[in-house]
Design a protein around this motif. Structure first.
Motif, PDB file in Angstrom:
ATOM      1  N   GLY A   1      -1.021  10.729 -21.182  1.00 52.97           N
ATOM      2  CA  GLY A   1      -0.263   9.514 -20.857  1.00 52.97           C
ATOM      3  C   GLY A   1       1.052   9.848 -20.180  1.00 52.97           C
ATOM      4  O   GLY A   1       1.429   9.234 -19.176  1.00 52.97           O
ATOM      5  N   ARG A   2       1.758  10.827 -20.709  1.00 58.19           N
ATOM      6  CA  ARG A   2       3.037  11.220 -20.101  1.00 58.19           C
ATOM      7  C   ARG A   2       2.822  11.818 -18.722  1.00 58.19           C
ATOM      8  O   ARG A   2       3.564  11.531 -17.780  1.00 58.19           O
ATOM      9  N   LEU A   3       1.797  12.641 -18.585  1.00 63.72           N
ATOM     10  CA  LEU A   3       1.515  13.249 -17.289  1.00 63.72           C
ATOM     11  C   LEU A   3       1.161  12.209 -16.238  1.00 63.72           C
ATOM     12  O   LEU A   3       1.599  12.282 -15.096  1.00 63.72           O
ATOM     13  N   LEU A   4       0.375  11.231 -16.625  1.00 62.54           N
ATOM     14  CA  LEU A   4      -0.090  10.236 -15.663  1.00 62.54           C
ATOM     15  C   LEU A   4       0.960   9.181 -15.342  1.00 62.54           C
ATOM     16  O   LEU A   4       0.884   8.528 -14.312  1.00 62.54           O
ATOM     17  N   ASN A   5       1.932   9.029 -16.219  1.00 66.35           N
ATOM     18  CA  ASN A   5       2.973   8.026 -15.983  1.00 66.35           C
ATOM     19  C   ASN A   5       4.276   8.649 -15.491  1.00 66.35           C
ATOM     20  O   ASN A   5       5.308   8.003 -15.501  1.00 66.35           O
ATOM     21  N   ARG A   6       4.224   9.880 -15.036  1.00 67.39           N
ATOM     22  CA  ARG A   6       5.456  10.573 -14.639  1.00 67.39           C
ATOM     23  C   ARG A   6       6.004  10.080 -13.317  1.00 67.39           C
ATOM     24  O   ARG A   6       7.169  10.232 -13.035  1.00 67.39           O
ATOM     25  N   ASP A   7       5.179   9.520 -12.469  1.00 68.85           N
ATOM     26  CA  ASP A   7       5.631   9.061 -11.159  1.00 68.85           C
ATOM     27  C   ASP A   7       5.033   7.689 -10.877  1.00 68.85           C
ATOM     28  O   ASP A   7       3.913   7.565 -10.414  1.00 68.85           O
ATOM     29  N   ALA A   8       5.813   6.662 -11.143  1.00 61.75           N
ATOM     30  CA  ALA A   8       5.323   5.289 -10.990  1.00 61.75           C
ATOM     31  C   ALA A   8       5.035   4.938  -9.533  1.00 61.75           C
ATOM     32  O   ALA A   8       4.271   4.018  -9.251  1.00 61.75           O
ATOM     33  N   ASP A   9       5.618   5.665  -8.583  1.00 60.83           N
ATOM     34  CA  ASP A   9       5.413   5.358  -7.161  1.00 60.83           C
ATOM     35  C   ASP A   9       4.113   5.927  -6.607  1.00 60.83           C
ATOM     36  O   ASP A   9       3.696   5.563  -5.520  1.00 60.83           O
ATOM     37  N   THR A  10       3.474   6.815  -7.349  1.00 57.92           N
ATOM     38  CA  THR A  10       2.246   7.439  -6.881  1.00 57.92           C
ATOM     39  C   THR A  10       1.056   6.534  -7.184  1.00 57.92           C
ATOM     40  O   THR A  10       0.960   5.976  -8.267  1.00 57.92           O
ATOM     41  N   ALA A  11       0.160   6.411  -6.228  1.00 57.30           N
ATOM     42  CA  ALA A  11      -1.062   5.645  -6.462  1.00 57.30           C
ATOM     43  C   ALA A  11      -1.870   6.347  -7.539  1.00 57.30           C
ATOM     44  O   ALA A  11      -2.085   7.564  -7.448  1.00 57.30           O
ATOM     45  N   PRO A  12      -2.326   5.620  -8.577  1.00 63.96           N
ATOM     46  CA  PRO A  12      -3.036   6.269  -9.686  1.00 63.96           C
ATOM     47  C   PRO A  12      -4.218   7.118  -9.261  1.00 63.96           C
ATOM     48  O   PRO A  12      -4.452   8.181  -9.812  1.00 63.96           O
ATOM     49  N   ASP A  13      -4.972   6.668  -8.277  1.00 58.93           N
ATOM     50  CA  ASP A  13      -6.164   7.408  -7.877  1.00 58.93           C
ATOM     51  C   ASP A  13      -5.846   8.675  -7.096  1.00 58.93           C
ATOM     52  O   ASP A  13      -6.720   9.511  -6.896  1.00 58.93           O
TER      53      ASP A  13
ATOM     54  N   ASP B   1       5.961  21.668 -10.208  1.00 61.79           N
ATOM     55  CA  ASP B   1       6.470  20.800  -9.139  1.00 61.79           C
ATOM     56  C   ASP B   1       7.347  19.653  -9.636  1.00 61.79           C
ATOM     57  O   ASP B   1       7.993  18.989  -8.830  1.00 61.79           O
ATOM     58  N   THR B   2       7.349  19.394 -10.925  1.00 64.69           N
ATOM     59  CA  THR B   2       8.094  18.258 -11.461  1.00 64.69           C
ATOM     60  C   THR B   2       9.215  18.759 -12.367  1.00 64.69           C
ATOM     61  O   THR B   2       8.956  19.179 -13.503  1.00 64.69           O
ATOM     62  N   PRO B   3      10.450  18.706 -11.879  1.00 69.59           N
ATOM     63  CA  PRO B   3      11.576  19.183 -12.692  1.00 69.59           C
ATOM     64  C   PRO B   3      11.671  18.412 -14.012  1.00 69.59           C
ATOM     65  O   PRO B   3      11.544  17.188 -14.048  1.00 69.59           O
ATOM     66  N   GLY B   4      11.855  19.132 -15.097  1.00 66.55           N
ATOM     67  CA  GLY B   4      12.035  18.522 -16.408  1.00 66.55           C
ATOM     68  C   GLY B   4      10.755  18.166 -17.139  1.00 66.55           C
ATOM     69  O   GLY B   4      10.787  17.835 -18.322  1.00 66.55           O
ATOM     70  N   LEU B   5       9.614  18.225 -16.455  1.00 62.99           N
ATOM     71  CA  LEU B   5       8.359  17.829 -17.096  1.00 62.99           C
ATOM     72  C   LEU B   5       7.984  18.789 -18.222  1.00 62.99           C
ATOM     73  O   LEU B   5       7.541  18.356 -19.288  1.00 62.99           O
TER      74      LEU B   5
ATOM     75  N   SER C   1       7.014  19.648 -23.878  1.00 62.78           N
ATOM     76  CA  SER C   1       7.189  20.558 -25.014  1.00 62.78           C
ATOM     77  C   SER C   1       7.716  19.822 -26.235  1.00 62.78           C
ATOM     78  O   SER C   1       7.439  20.225 -27.367  1.00 62.78           O
ATOM     79  N   VAL C   2       8.438  18.726 -26.038  1.00 62.86           N
ATOM     80  CA  VAL C   2       8.938  17.923 -27.163  1.00 62.86           C
ATOM     81  C   VAL C   2       7.772  17.278 -27.916  1.00 62.86           C
ATOM     82  O   VAL C   2       7.835  17.076 -29.125  1.00 62.86           O
TER      83      VAL C   2
END
Length: 148
Positions: A47-59, A97-101, A106-107
């Protein structure tokens, strides 16, 4: 900086368990009380991985694509091995590629157990707190190579 490989070693099994247990529905399914801890962790991670970039098309998200392919892989061990490798690669790419991810994910992970406590006492004593794949030698003239 967190060790990406160690993080992947924890993320991949949980994500895989969620994808295999729930199939494609893992992408939208809420936490199921009957699910085991690994599957719930996998759901949170995915869920966190898939919701990391709201501007990206899900597919177009590579992680989503690989999770779907893993969920649809069936029981063929060769196909599952391939899909696991694809998941690991997609996750490594996302983590690098994603800073802070990496810190965010890890949390969510359980705290690893502390390393074993070891103690050596006495002259030339040796203590090993984990695995050892080489020779351990002490004493005068210890050369490290076994005698033949």
């Amino acid at each position: 900086m967190l060790d990406t490989t160690a993080l992947l070693d924890q993320i991949v099994p949980a994500s895989e368990a969620a994808a295999v247990a729930y199939g494609v529905s893992v992408l939208t399914r809420t936490q199921d009380e009957a699910a085991n801890a690994t599957v719930r962790l996998g759901q949170r991670l995915i869920g966190r991985l898939l919701n990391r970039d709201a501007d990206t098309a899900p597919d177009s998200d590579p992680v989503r694509t690989v999770v779907v392919r893993l969920a649809e892989a069936g029981a063929d061990p060769d196909v599952l091995a391939l899909r696991r490798a694809e998941l690991r690669i997609a996750l490594r790419t996302a983590l690098t590629d994603t800073p802070g991810l990496a810190e965010e994910l890890s949390v969510l992970l359980p705290t690893p157990p502390p390393p074993p406590a070891v103690h050596a006492e006495g002259e030339r004593s040796v203590a090993v707190g984990g695995d050892n794949s080489g020779s351990i030698s002490t004493g005068d003239g210890a050369g490290g190579a076994p005698r033949q």
